[in-house]
Design an enzyme around this catalytic site. Structure first.
Site, PDB file in Angstrom:
ATOM      1  N   LYS A  78       1.314  -1.294   0.304  1.00  8.52           N
ATOM      2  CA  LYS A  78      -0.157   0.032  -0.260  1.00  8.52           C
ATOM      3  C   LYS A  78       1.042   1.345   0.032  1.00  8.52           C
ATOM      4  CE  LYS A  78      -4.067   1.839   2.118  1.00  8.52           C
ATOM      5  NZ  LYS A  78      -3.562   3.442   2.613  1.00  8.52           N
ATOM      6  N   ASP A  80       2.300   5.093  -0.118  1.00  2.05           N
ATOM      7  CA  ASP A  80       1.800   5.904   0.494  1.00  2.05           C
ATOM      8  C   ASP A  80       1.750   7.235   0.424  1.00  2.05           C
ATOM      9  OD1 ASP A  80       0.394   6.901   3.200  1.00  2.05           O
ATOM     10  OD2 ASP A  80       1.990   6.485   4.640  1.00  2.05           O
ATOM     11  N   TYR A 187      -2.414   0.475 -10.639  1.00  2.00           N
ATOM     12  CA  TYR A 187      -2.643  -0.310  -9.905  1.00  2.00           C
ATOM     13  C   TYR A 187      -4.233  -0.520 -10.102  1.00  2.00           C
ATOM     14  CZ  TYR A 187      -3.728   2.414  -5.662  1.00  2.00           C
ATOM     15  OH  TYR A 187      -3.660   3.936  -5.612  1.00  2.00           O
ATOM     16  N   LYS A 276      -2.965  -1.920   7.527  1.00  4.15           N
ATOM     17  CA  LYS A 276      -2.116  -1.688   7.965  1.00  4.15           C
ATOM     18  C   LYS A 276      -1.368  -1.404   9.097  1.00  4.15           C
ATOM     19  CE  LYS A 276      -3.779   2.857   7.342  1.00  4.15           C
ATOM     20  NZ  LYS A 276      -2.960   3.919   7.188  1.00  4.15           N
ATOM     21  N   CYS A 370      10.332  33.089  30.980  1.00  2.00           N
ATOM     22  CA  CYS A 370      11.519  32.944  29.648  1.00  2.00           C
ATOM     23  C   CYS A 370      13.036  32.348  31.398  1.00  2.00           C
ATOM     24  CB  CYS A 370      12.334  33.965  29.456  1.00  2.00           C
ATOM     25  SG  CYS A 370      13.063  33.081  27.825  1.00  2.00           S
ATOM     26  N   CYS A 373      15.737  34.687  29.650  1.00  5.85           N
ATOM     27  CA  CYS A 373      16.311  35.911  30.698  1.00  5.85           C
ATOM     28  C   CYS A 373      15.679  36.841  31.818  1.00  5.85           C
ATOM     29  CB  CYS A 373      15.916  37.251  29.121  1.00  5.85           C
ATOM     30  SG  CYS A 373      13.842  37.433  28.451  1.00  5.85           S
ATOM     31  N   CYS A 391      15.396  40.009  24.218  1.00  7.86           N
ATOM     32  CA  CYS A 391      16.476  38.246  25.231  1.00  7.86           C
ATOM     33  C   CYS A 391      17.585  37.850  24.097  1.00  7.86           C
ATOM     34  CB  CYS A 391      15.040  37.117  24.918  1.00  7.86           C
ATOM     35  SG  CYS A 391      15.367  35.579  25.711  1.00  7.86           S
TER      36      CYS A 391
HETATM   37  S1  IVH Z   1      -6.770  -0.581  -4.432  1.00  2.06           S
HETATM   38  C1  IVH Z   1     -10.800   0.221  -5.156  1.00  2.06           C
HETATM   39  N1  IVH Z   1      -4.511  -0.487  -4.140  1.00  2.06           N
HETATM   40  O1  IVH Z   1      -4.686   3.657  -0.986  1.00  2.06           O
HETATM   41  C2  IVH Z   1      -9.750   0.335  -4.917  1.00  2.06           C
HETATM   42  N2  IVH Z   1      -4.902   1.257  -3.461  1.00  2.06           N
HETATM   43  O2  IVH Z   1      -7.277   3.295   1.703  1.00  2.06           O
HETATM   44  C3  IVH Z   1      -8.760   1.386  -4.837  1.00  2.06           C
HETATM   45  N3  IVH Z   1      -3.073   2.205  -2.400  1.00  2.06           N
HETATM   46  O3  IVH Z   1      -7.217   5.133  -1.794  1.00  2.06           O
HETATM   47  C4  IVH Z   1      -7.358   0.982  -3.964  1.00  2.06           C
HETATM   48  N4  IVH Z   1      -1.541   1.109  -2.646  1.00  2.06           N
HETATM   49  O4  IVH Z   1      -4.832   5.937  -2.427  1.00  2.06           O
HETATM   50  C5  IVH Z   1      -5.377   0.327  -3.912  1.00  2.06           C
HETATM   51  N5  IVH Z   1      -1.595  -1.149  -4.301  1.00  2.06           N
HETATM   52  C6  IVH Z   1      -3.180  -0.374  -3.775  1.00  2.06           C
HETATM   53  C7  IVH Z   1      -2.902   1.010  -2.781  1.00  2.06           C
HETATM   54  C8  IVH Z   1      -3.718   1.787  -2.764  1.00  2.06           C
HETATM   55  C9  IVH Z   1      -2.134   2.075  -2.056  1.00  2.06           C
HETATM   56  C10 IVH Z   1      -4.314   3.767  -1.378  1.00  2.06           C
HETATM   57  C11 IVH Z   1      -5.461   4.378  -2.460  1.00  2.06           C
HETATM   58  C12 IVH Z   1      -6.774   4.390  -2.339  1.00  2.06           C
HETATM   59  C13 IVH Z   1      -6.092   3.805  -0.461  1.00  2.06           C
HETATM   60  C14 IVH Z   1      -7.361   3.396   0.907  1.00  2.06           C
END
Ligand code: IVH
Length: 509
Positions: A78, A80, A187, A276, A370, A373, A391
């Site tokens: 995922k 960021d 993706y 997460k 402070c 001073c 100061c």
């Molecule tokens: S799929 C319908 N794949 O995570 C599915 N999202 O918390 C749409 N994100 O809005 C998202 N890496 O901005 C997907 N490999 C990944 C991702 C990803 C980051 C983000 C994306 C999404 C958010 C959701």
């Protein structure tokens, strides 16, 4: 793009919000800034259901498997950053739009063009209209480069690459955007119109996006239901070595037929979930709280910690932002505190281990005076200030700031030298810098000081801490420093008294 709390706290609040929303039927999360044209996505941009524990993840995948039978899963990092939807029409890139509220977002095409590695055209055979979905992000190296430059210039640094990426994508300053290197990865799909056949699986989609020349997801694995957790753990272990920030794993059903059968809920597909990773968190002792005095007298409390390793670096200090935060968390010197670093460079104290609190650990009392001073501190909302412009701490910070590239730029005149010069009484204010001689500073610094005499008025004003807007107002009325010195105060008057009278860049031309 300037977070006040940690990602973990944010997620917890968001979860609470989701629960509240069940009764309110309105969504949170909208990135529209009001500064860009709004564009309506052809197909809605969904977000993802989140899982925070192994149990939550297992429940999700097993529920799908019980409905759809044994399925294949695709596990991806995922990224960021911030979500983006890029539209190609007739094979040509025509638009890049942020998620916004999912229905409509900011049309940031002008900035998107500057991202390297995204093809402007798709090969023949691509659909007539296609929205490709992905993420814009910034790698750690670029993030570090920009922050180092900002720190050098005395500017505030960004807390996380995501904030810098988001700030850049939405910036209206084209010059600034051009100087920052953003990356993109794709993706997913939104709209798809035309005769071309849509890929049947998530794996095939990845292959197609790459064949089109779009930057694709790395470290994708394909696993069975009982292997999902293992794949997520493996990805998690490899995270620290990636050159860019990730905050989780996305687990998706591979087959599009099964995806369609499962469908979507209000905001998220029922065929995907984001796990997460928990932030790196350690416990350490709060040795002291020191109060730092800034250039304008603002007092920032800083936590002095028993040095501790977290996410590969040793942390000994953390900012506490302001007095209210210390009170809100009931932080006491001697406490064991939780320190978190979730990709952010600046660690945050996210809590106190109250059970380990020793006897006699006293409530922190914010000093009324402070510590430099001895002047009575004043409170302005959440901000505490030392009102004494003389100061010595403020004087040092003002000289430091004046000498940075954000001001007139005097290389070599840094905090350590300034400390020595102020403490020995050689200089008492910004203007005294121009009285220094070879006995006081090295030759190369003296040459830099001489050079800075010819800096434009704009640089002097910035160095004196005058904001851009006020500087423009002043320069609209008056042409040189002499004319505005009375309005600017002591440092400016002292510069003029020395015979310095910088002109504006425009006047010089
Ligand atoms: S799929 C319908 N794949 O995570 C599915 N999202 O918390 C749409 N994100 O809005 C998202 N890496 O901005 C997907 N490999 C990944 C991702 C990803 C980051 C983000 C994306 C999404 C958010 C959701």
């Amino acid at each position: 793009a300037a977070p006040e709390i940690s990602d973990a706290e944010y997620d917890a609040l968001k979860r609470e919000m989701r629960a509240l929303e069940k009764n309110a039927a309105q969504a949170v999360g909208d990135d529209r800034s009001g500064e860009w044209p709004i564009y309506r996505h052809r197909e809605r941009m969904l977000s993802l259901e989140k899982a925070y524990t192994e149990a939550e993840l297992r429940t999700f995948v097993e529920k799908v498997a019980s409905k759809s039978g044994e399925v294949l899963w695709v596990v991806e990092p995922k990224y960021d950053g911030l979500a983006i939807s890029v539209t190609y029409e007739g094979g040509k890139l025509v638009r890049a739009v942020t998620r916004g509220n999912g229905e409509e977002g900011d049309d940031v095409t002008a900035n998107f063009w500057k991202i390297a590695g995204v093809p402007k055209e798709l090969p023949t055979g691509a659909p007539e209209v296609v929205e490709v979905r992905g993420e814009i992000f910034m790698d750690y190296a670029e993030f570090a480069r920009i922050n180092a430059e900002r720190a050098e210039a005395g500017e505030e640094v960004f807390a996380h690459p995501r904030n810098l990426a988001a700030g850049t994508v939405k910036s209206k300053d084209a010059g600034e955007v051009a100087k920052r290197r953003l990356s993109a990865v794709f993706y997913g799909l939104g709209a798809w119109e035309g005769a071309a056949k849509q890929p049947e699986t998530q794996q095939a989609l990845h292959a197609l996006l790459k064949a089109w020349g779009l930057p694709g997801v790395e470290r994708v694995t394909v696993v069975k239901t009982d292997e999902v957790w293992g794949a997520v753990e493996t990805l998690g272990r490899g995270r620290a070595k990636l050159a860019y920030p990730t905050d989780g794993a996305v687990v998706k059903v591979d087959s599009r037929v099964i995806q369609d059968a499962l469908g979507v809920s209000d905001e998220a597909p029922r065929w995907a979930v984001a796990f997460k990773y928990p932030p790196d968190r350690v416990t350490t002792r709060l040795k002291a709280i020191t109060l730092q005095v800034g250039r304008t007298g603002v007092i920032t409390p800083v936590a002095e910690l028993e040095p501790v390793k977290i996410g590969g670096t040793t942390v000994a200090r953390a900012t506490l932002h302001n007095a209210d935060e210390i009170a809100r968390r009931d932080l006491r010197v001697g406490d064991y505190v939780f320190v978190e670093k979730a990709g952010e460079i600046i660690p945050a104290i996210t809590g106190v281990d109250v059970e380990r609190r020793g006897e006699g650990v006293a409530v922190f009392v914010f000093s009324e005076k402070c510590q430099v001073c001895d002047t009575g501190l004043v409170r302005e909302g959440a901000v505490v200030r030392c009102p004494n412009g003389k100061c010595v701490a403020q004087v040092k910070r003002r000289i430091e700031f004046f000498a940075t590239p954000a001001g007139v730029g005097i290389k070599g005149l840094g905090p350590a030298l300034i400390e020595r010069l102020v403490e020995s009484g050689k200089i008492k204010g910004v203007a005294d810098v121009y009285k220094l001689t070879r006995e006081d500073v090295p030759e190369r610094v003296l040459a830099e000081i001489e050079r800075s005499r010819t800096a434009e008025l704009e640089r002097f004003l910035a160095g004196l801490g005058v904001g851009k807007k006020r500087a423009a107002e002043l320069m609209a009325k008056q042409r040189d420093l002499r004319a505005m010195a009375d309005e600017l105060g002591e440092d400016a008057r002292a510069l003029v008294a020395l015979g310095m009278n910088p002109q504006s860049l425009r006047e010089k031309k």
